[in-house]
Design an enzyme around this catalytic site. Structure first.
Site, PDB file in Angstrom:
ATOM      1  N   ASN A 119       0.822  -1.209   0.000  1.00  0.00           N
ATOM      2  CA  ASN A 119       0.000   0.000   0.000  1.00  0.00           C
ATOM      3  C   ASN A 119       0.858   1.263   0.000  1.00  0.00           C
ATOM      4  OD1 ASN A 119      -2.258  -1.603   0.041  1.00  0.00           O
ATOM      5  ND2 ASN A 119      -2.668  -1.341   2.224  1.00  0.00           N
ATOM      6  N   MET A 159       3.824   1.517  -1.320  1.00  0.00           N
ATOM      7  CA  MET A 159       4.374   1.624  -2.666  1.00  0.00           C
ATOM      8  C   MET A 159       3.332   2.202  -3.626  1.00  0.00           C
ATOM      9  SD  MET A 159       7.097   1.198  -4.463  1.00  0.00           S
ATOM     10  CE  MET A 159       8.101   0.128  -3.424  1.00  0.00           C
ATOM     11  N   ASP A 195       3.594   0.645  -9.770  1.00  0.00           N
ATOM     12  CA  ASP A 195       2.310  -0.046  -9.675  1.00  0.00           C
ATOM     13  C   ASP A 195       2.485  -1.539  -9.917  1.00  0.00           C
ATOM     14  OD1 ASP A 195      -0.653  -0.016  -9.513  1.00  0.00           O
ATOM     15  OD2 ASP A 195      -0.491  -0.686 -11.588  1.00  0.00           O
ATOM     16  N   ASP A 201       3.984  -3.038  -6.570  1.00  0.00           N
ATOM     17  CA  ASP A 201       3.101  -3.254  -5.415  1.00  0.00           C
ATOM     18  C   ASP A 201       2.388  -4.592  -5.519  1.00  0.00           C
ATOM     19  OD1 ASP A 201       1.021  -2.769  -7.198  1.00  0.00           O
ATOM     20  OD2 ASP A 201       0.479  -0.831  -6.347  1.00  0.00           O
ATOM     21  N   ARG A 224       2.122 -10.288  -3.592  1.00  0.00           N
ATOM     22  CA  ARG A 224       2.321 -11.736  -3.765  1.00  0.00           C
ATOM     23  C   ARG A 224       3.381 -12.258  -2.812  1.00  0.00           C
ATOM     24  NH1 ARG A 224       1.462 -10.086  -9.096  1.00  0.00           N
ATOM     25  NH2 ARG A 224       3.690  -9.881  -9.539  1.00  0.00           N
ATOM     26  N   THR A 256      -4.882  -7.789  -0.136  1.00  0.00           N
ATOM     27  CA  THR A 256      -6.072  -7.649   0.700  1.00  0.00           C
ATOM     28  C   THR A 256      -7.161  -6.927  -0.094  1.00  0.00           C
ATOM     29  OG1 THR A 256      -5.393  -5.487   1.571  1.00  0.00           O
ATOM     30  CG2 THR A 256      -4.594  -7.463   2.741  1.00  0.00           C
ATOM     31  N   ASP A 296      -5.421   0.249  -4.816  1.00  0.00           N
ATOM     32  CA  ASP A 296      -4.638   0.180  -6.045  1.00  0.00           C
ATOM     33  C   ASP A 296      -5.458   0.658  -7.243  1.00  0.00           C
ATOM     34  OD1 ASP A 296      -2.197  -0.773  -7.534  1.00  0.00           O
ATOM     35  OD2 ASP A 296      -3.695  -2.080  -8.439  1.00  0.00           O
ATOM     36  N   ASP A 351      -4.816   4.013  -9.456  1.00  0.00           N
ATOM     37  CA  ASP A 351      -4.630   3.914 -10.910  1.00  0.00           C
ATOM     38  C   ASP A 351      -5.457   4.971 -11.629  1.00  0.00           C
ATOM     39  OD1 ASP A 351      -2.901   1.803 -10.632  1.00  0.00           O
ATOM     40  OD2 ASP A 351      -4.341   0.266 -11.253  1.00  0.00           O
TER      41      ASP A 351
END
Length: 208
Positions: free
Chosen positions: A29, A31, A66, A69, A74, A80, A87, A91
């Site tokens: 998060n 990142m 992006d 992250d 992973r 989550t 994310d 974006d």
């Protein structure tokens, strides 16, 4: 479209980096937020002032965060629900800032209103493309198709700004009008796919 073919290859490169960043104590998060803040800030600083080549490289590098992250998520065993929403939201913010900055460049710095208009149309269509998929998935339908998704939008727009920054006349204008056309096609593709998915779901429910 590009996401389908490139994801596995990109993951082989980014996953080890994601593991390393997690070991340093960074979070996916964080990142996401850093990359988005940087992309927004530099887009609105560099493009409207005519620094297209610098803006292209800086923003492209920040957008690549992006990808990291996801690799970090992973490495932590999976993302989550909050991280996924954050994310996706970031974006949309980063994409909107980039196209708004190009519109600003077109209207003010370059004095080319058609370029500014193309950027604004791309901004709206990009949000619509993403919204159709999100709304369809919330309704239990699918819309995972499209000629121009986020990766393609970024590549086309930034190739255009980069070439213009290198002195190729009207490269960004051509790129954005091509992006307009591709985005319109994508909107239609996704609506058709949602309709097909809804029909299949209704048929399946009727047969139960």
């Amino acid at each position: 479209m590009l996401n389908i073919f490139a994801r596995a290859s990109v993951s082989r490169v980014t996953d080890p980096i994601g593991v390393w960043l997690v070991r340093l104590g960074l979070t996916p998060n964080a990142m996401t937020l850093v990359g988005t803040a940087g992309a927004v800030g530099f887009s609105l600083w560099l493009f409207p002032t005519g620094h297209l080549l610098a803006g292209t490289f800086v923003v492209w590098g920040l957008v690549m965060l992006d990808v990291l992250d996801g690799a970090m998520a992973r490495a932590k065993g999976g993302g989550t629900p909050f991280g996924a929403v954050l994310d996706s939201t970031c974006d949309r913010i980063a994409d909107g800032a980039l196209l708004a900055a190009i519109a600003w460049y077109g209207f003010e710095f370059a004095d080319r209103p058609p370029l500014g208009a193309a950027a604004l149309i791309c901004l709206v269509l990009g949000q619509v493309v993403s919204y159709i998929k999100a709304r369809a998935e919330a309704a239990g339908l699918t819309a995972n198709v499209g000629l121009v998704e986020r990766a393609e939008r970024l590549i086309i727009a930034l190739v255009g700004t980069g070439l213009t920054g290198l002195g190729v006349p009207y490269a960004v204008d051509v790129a954005l009008w091509l992006l307009v056309a591709g985005s319109v096609v994508t909107v239609v593709q996704r609506i058709v796919e949602v309709r097909r998915s809804a029909t299949l779901l209704a048929t399946s429910e009727a047969g139960e």
